[in-house]
Design an enzyme around this catalytic site. Sequence first.
Site, PDB file in Angstrom:
ATOM      1  N   ASP A  94       3.682  66.543 -93.682  1.00  0.00           N
ATOM      2  CA  ASP A  94       3.010  67.772 -94.113  1.00  0.00           C
ATOM      3  C   ASP A  94       3.567  68.372 -95.403  1.00  0.00           C
ATOM      4  OD1 ASP A  94       5.438  68.547 -93.015  1.00  0.00           O
ATOM      5  OD2 ASP A  94       4.657  70.441 -92.269  1.00  0.00           O
ATOM      6  N   GLU A  95       4.358  67.608 -96.158  1.00  0.00           N
ATOM      7  CA  GLU A  95       4.988  68.199 -97.335  1.00  0.00           C
ATOM      8  C   GLU A  95       5.284  67.120 -98.371  1.00  0.00           C
ATOM      9  OE1 GLU A  95       8.567  71.421 -98.195  1.00  0.00           O
ATOM     10  OE2 GLU A  95       8.544  70.272 -96.331  1.00  0.00           O
TER      11      GLU A  95
END
Length: 347
Positions: A94-95
Amino acid sequence: MDAFFASVEQRDHPELRGKPVAVGGSSERGVVAAASYEARKFGVRSAMPSSIAARKCPDLIFVRPRFDAYKAVSNQIRDIFFEYTDLVEPLSLDEAYLDVTHNKKNMPSATLIAREIKKRIKETTGLTASAGISINKFLAKTASDVNKPDGLFLIAPEDAEAYVERLAIEKFFGIGKVTAEKMFKMGIRNGQDLKRYAEADLVVRFGKAGRYYYRIARAIDDREVNPNRIRKSLGAENTFEKDLTELEEIRKELVDITKTLTMRMERSNTKGKTLTLKVKFHDFQQITRSKTITKWIENEKQITALYEELLTMFDTSTVKIRLLGLSLSNLNHEMEEPVSYQLTLDF
């Protein structure tokens, strides 16, 4: 991404929207993998034991993780990134860091690119993302946390050093709770306080990390965005419903963990030269023990022999163990300096 796992669950299950949700096990020994913003208002955080989370938020809804679903969404987001630049360094599902100095769309502003990417993610996945924009990794990461959720924040080049001087030390990326407490005792409350210390003093107190602290206090971070970042370790672990107190119980669980680790090694074509045993006790105290060998560790038999040796390094007769883990490092595809070994001489 904002509360990524929990947001995916709320997107896919409308009945969860607007409610406090925790992704993870709901049992006494479960751990929160992600918490929705509704849950965070009650103090629920990722990596928190589920039992504590449930006490903080009695109406908390636990949802079992669906990593295949999260990975599919992550791949959609990654595809969007690549429309703008090939210099994408994923940190997790997610990053990611993106270097947009020379971007594929020849857009003159990183802020405009970030705004457009956020819009594309929302249109494609239905989820919100937060973006941080600045001149280096440390500042961009710091900026990404400022206006969450659905945030966008710029730390301009001319504002960088002054911004860091005002930044609370516990907000520094790379400074954890234990280090922050140590700094508090030294009178360091913000970047300006940290800046007063010479590099040599910080190295004496914090080891090699002191050099990093010295530089980020001055808004300096020369790390490049690396799209080919190499995995440093591969592992597997398990948290138990009841504490393990017998050596045979420990061995039985390590057999299962070894099978999981071996499967992951085979999938990724990975082998290594260092095996680490991780043990967390009932009081959350944690130890690790490692063994490095000259040959590649590549099968269950080798792992078993090594963890049996590591087990002898602490007394298993009086312990209560809540978590066991095994990890492999010094991997075959690491681009690092060769491992050194001490020779055994026969006299």
